[in-house]
Scaffold this active site. Sequence first.
Site, PDB file in Angstrom:
ATOM      1  N   HIS A 115      39.696  50.734  60.523  1.00 17.08           N
ATOM      2  CA  HIS A 115      39.988  51.580  59.774  1.00 17.08           C
ATOM      3  C   HIS A 115      39.658  52.835  59.419  1.00 17.08           C
ATOM      4  O   HIS A 115      37.710  53.028  59.263  1.00 17.08           O
ATOM      5  CB  HIS A 115      39.859  51.351  58.333  1.00 17.08           C
ATOM      6  CG  HIS A 115      40.829  52.525  57.533  1.00 17.08           C
ATOM      7  ND1 HIS A 115      42.791  51.586  56.849  1.00 17.08           N
ATOM      8  CD2 HIS A 115      40.570  53.039  56.301  1.00 17.08           C
ATOM      9  CE1 HIS A 115      42.392  52.771  56.446  1.00 17.08           C
ATOM     10  NE2 HIS A 115      41.729  53.686  56.091  1.00 17.08           N
ATOM     11  N   GLY A 116      39.939  54.306  59.508  1.00 12.96           N
ATOM     12  CA  GLY A 116      39.867  55.538  60.273  1.00 12.96           C
ATOM     13  C   GLY A 116      38.290  55.558  61.199  1.00 12.96           C
ATOM     14  O   GLY A 116      37.358  56.571  61.101  1.00 12.96           O
ATOM     15  N   HIS A 128      51.503  47.473  61.115  1.00  9.23           N
ATOM     16  CA  HIS A 128      51.744  47.133  59.529  1.00  9.23           C
ATOM     17  C   HIS A 128      53.024  46.922  58.823  1.00  9.23           C
ATOM     18  O   HIS A 128      53.700  48.052  59.168  1.00  9.23           O
ATOM     19  CB  HIS A 128      50.554  47.888  58.367  1.00  9.23           C
ATOM     20  CG  HIS A 128      50.566  47.328  57.357  1.00  9.23           C
ATOM     21  ND1 HIS A 128      49.670  48.853  56.438  1.00  9.23           N
ATOM     22  CD2 HIS A 128      51.437  46.655  56.439  1.00  9.23           C
ATOM     23  CE1 HIS A 128      49.734  48.406  55.981  1.00  9.23           C
ATOM     24  NE2 HIS A 128      51.303  47.035  55.464  1.00  9.23           N
ATOM     25  N   ARG A 172      61.767  62.095  60.383  1.00  9.15           N
ATOM     26  CA  ARG A 172      63.300  62.079  60.469  1.00  9.15           C
ATOM     27  C   ARG A 172      64.473  61.756  59.959  1.00  9.15           C
ATOM     28  O   ARG A 172      66.198  61.795  60.973  1.00  9.15           O
ATOM     29  CB  ARG A 172      63.038  63.559  61.468  1.00  9.15           C
ATOM     30  CG  ARG A 172      62.790  64.211  62.458  1.00  9.15           C
ATOM     31  CD  ARG A 172      63.611  65.436  60.897  1.00  9.15           C
ATOM     32  NE  ARG A 172      63.744  66.951  61.292  1.00  9.15           N
ATOM     33  CZ  ARG A 172      63.644  67.979  62.128  1.00  9.15           C
ATOM     34  NH1 ARG A 172      64.514  67.830  63.005  1.00  9.15           N
ATOM     35  NH2 ARG A 172      62.702  68.997  62.294  1.00  9.15           N
ATOM     36  N   ASP A 211      51.544  52.220  63.832  1.00  8.57           N
ATOM     37  CA  ASP A 211      52.363  52.744  62.603  1.00  8.57           C
ATOM     38  C   ASP A 211      52.592  54.127  63.397  1.00  8.57           C
ATOM     39  O   ASP A 211      54.027  54.593  62.264  1.00  8.57           O
ATOM     40  CB  ASP A 211      51.621  52.679  61.759  1.00  8.57           C
ATOM     41  CG  ASP A 211      51.245  50.872  61.117  1.00  8.57           C
ATOM     42  OD1 ASP A 211      51.891  49.971  62.121  1.00  8.57           O
ATOM     43  OD2 ASP A 211      50.030  50.387  60.756  1.00  8.57           O
ATOM     44  N   HIS A 212      51.690  55.120  63.357  1.00  8.92           N
ATOM     45  CA  HIS A 212      51.946  56.368  63.448  1.00  8.92           C
ATOM     46  C   HIS A 212      53.216  57.340  63.980  1.00  8.92           C
ATOM     47  O   HIS A 212      54.095  57.647  64.143  1.00  8.92           O
ATOM     48  CB  HIS A 212      50.953  56.911  62.876  1.00  8.92           C
ATOM     49  CG  HIS A 212      49.658  57.261  62.132  1.00  8.92           C
ATOM     50  ND1 HIS A 212      50.867  57.094  60.590  1.00  8.92           N
ATOM     51  CD2 HIS A 212      48.910  56.621  61.592  1.00  8.92           C
ATOM     52  CE1 HIS A 212      49.989  56.533  59.665  1.00  8.92           C
ATOM     53  NE2 HIS A 212      48.202  56.423  60.446  1.00  8.92           N
ATOM     54  N   GLY A 263      44.212  53.148  65.248  1.00  7.52           N
ATOM     55  CA  GLY A 263      45.584  53.895  65.588  1.00  7.52           C
ATOM     56  C   GLY A 263      46.043  55.361  65.376  1.00  7.52           C
ATOM     57  O   GLY A 263      46.008  56.205  65.974  1.00  7.52           O
ATOM     58  N   ARG A 319      54.546  47.331  55.870  1.00  7.06           N
ATOM     59  CA  ARG A 319      54.736  47.176  54.716  1.00  7.06           C
ATOM     60  C   ARG A 319      55.782  47.297  53.864  1.00  7.06           C
ATOM     61  O   ARG A 319      57.347  47.335  54.257  1.00  7.06           O
ATOM     62  CB  ARG A 319      54.546  48.976  54.209  1.00  7.06           C
ATOM     63  CG  ARG A 319      53.058  49.284  55.052  1.00  7.06           C
ATOM     64  CD  ARG A 319      52.607  50.693  54.662  1.00  7.06           C
ATOM     65  NE  ARG A 319      52.352  50.649  53.270  1.00  7.06           N
ATOM     66  CZ  ARG A 319      51.180  51.118  52.817  1.00  7.06           C
ATOM     67  NH1 ARG A 319      50.744  50.691  53.316  1.00  7.06           N
ATOM     68  NH2 ARG A 319      51.485  50.927  51.152  1.00  7.06           N
ATOM     69  N   ASN A 351      47.173  50.662  67.497  1.00 10.29           N
ATOM     70  CA  ASN A 351      47.750  50.636  65.865  1.00 10.29           C
ATOM     71  C   ASN A 351      49.347  51.765  66.324  1.00 10.29           C
ATOM     72  O   ASN A 351      48.477  52.975  66.106  1.00 10.29           O
ATOM     73  CB  ASN A 351      46.763  50.015  64.554  1.00 10.29           C
ATOM     74  CG  ASN A 351      47.931  50.376  63.439  1.00 10.29           C
ATOM     75  OD1 ASN A 351      49.395  51.158  63.497  1.00 10.29           O
ATOM     76  ND2 ASN A 351      47.849  50.100  62.343  1.00 10.29           N
ATOM     77  N   THR A 380      47.378  56.088  52.716  1.00 10.96           N
ATOM     78  CA  THR A 380      47.443  54.394  54.063  1.00 10.96           C
ATOM     79  C   THR A 380      46.453  53.425  53.428  1.00 10.96           C
ATOM     80  O   THR A 380      45.869  53.197  51.546  1.00 10.96           O
ATOM     81  CB  THR A 380      46.042  55.131  55.144  1.00 10.96           C
ATOM     82  OG1 THR A 380      45.913  53.742  55.174  1.00 10.96           O
ATOM     83  CG2 THR A 380      44.729  56.129  54.828  1.00 10.96           C
ATOM     84  N   GLU A 436      49.992  43.157  60.713  1.00 14.63           N
ATOM     85  CA  GLU A 436      49.557  43.607  58.976  1.00 14.63           C
ATOM     86  C   GLU A 436      50.279  43.141  57.721  1.00 14.63           C
ATOM     87  O   GLU A 436      51.633  43.912  58.314  1.00 14.63           O
ATOM     88  CB  GLU A 436      48.690  45.022  59.083  1.00 14.63           C
ATOM     89  CG  GLU A 436      47.829  44.759  60.042  1.00 14.63           C
ATOM     90  CD  GLU A 436      46.891  46.278  59.942  1.00 14.63           C
ATOM     91  OE1 GLU A 436      45.711  46.535  60.311  1.00 14.63           O
ATOM     92  OE2 GLU A 436      47.545  47.393  59.437  1.00 14.63           O
TER      93      GLU A 436
END
Length: 240
Positions: free
Chosen positions: A191-192, A43, A18, A9-10, A213, A45, A7, A100, A70
Amino acid sequence: MPTLGVNIDHVATIRQARRTVEPDPVAAAVLAELAGADGITVHLREDRRHIQDRDVEVLRKTVRTHLNLEMAATAEMVEIALRIQPDYVTLVPEKREEVTTEGGLDVIGQQTHMADVVQTLQAANIPVSLFIDADAAQIEAAAQVQAKFIELHTGTYAEAKGEAQQTQELDVLKQGCDRAAALGLRVNAGHGLTYWNTYPVACLPGMEELNIGHTIISRSVLVGLERAVREMKDVIAGRG
């Protein structure tokens, strides 16, 4: 041995901090695949807090493994998925105020809507996975709406305090895998998950893919993305 969906996303989270153009999650996806990622997960969103529409559009053209999108089960997102044609979609719950995703979908509480969304996507040859807790009733509802996959929410396991509680939560996940298999559902999880708690989940019967991720992106800040992905592959294989 399950495959690894990375993942990214981050990577986009850092960029959006920024409101600039770097780091580019598309470039991160290329590096992750070169390092052995079996799939790329993003994901999109509703609030577009990290991944943007442009990212998904470019990733669809560049990802060489498979692209897992996602998304919430909304009309807007269904329209985007039908246009982009990801390799599969994972439907997730979504609240604007959450940091999250906080838990699994309530398939039971919106079964008719979920069935309609699943049917629409799968009629377009987009397999659907439902992100749910390892609850027998929710798993049965996922089968009833004819999803192809479920993704078991591993957050409760990941947050367990102490070996006894972690073992208990792992058993809940195992029971979820068993129930899903009995209903003909394919099983992913996520997740996690971290470098320290992933291997027991990888060993669960029938587990196909782990979507991971935050821990990989966090590790990549220190050692680089390719090494971070390779290290997680080693963990899943029992070499970590």
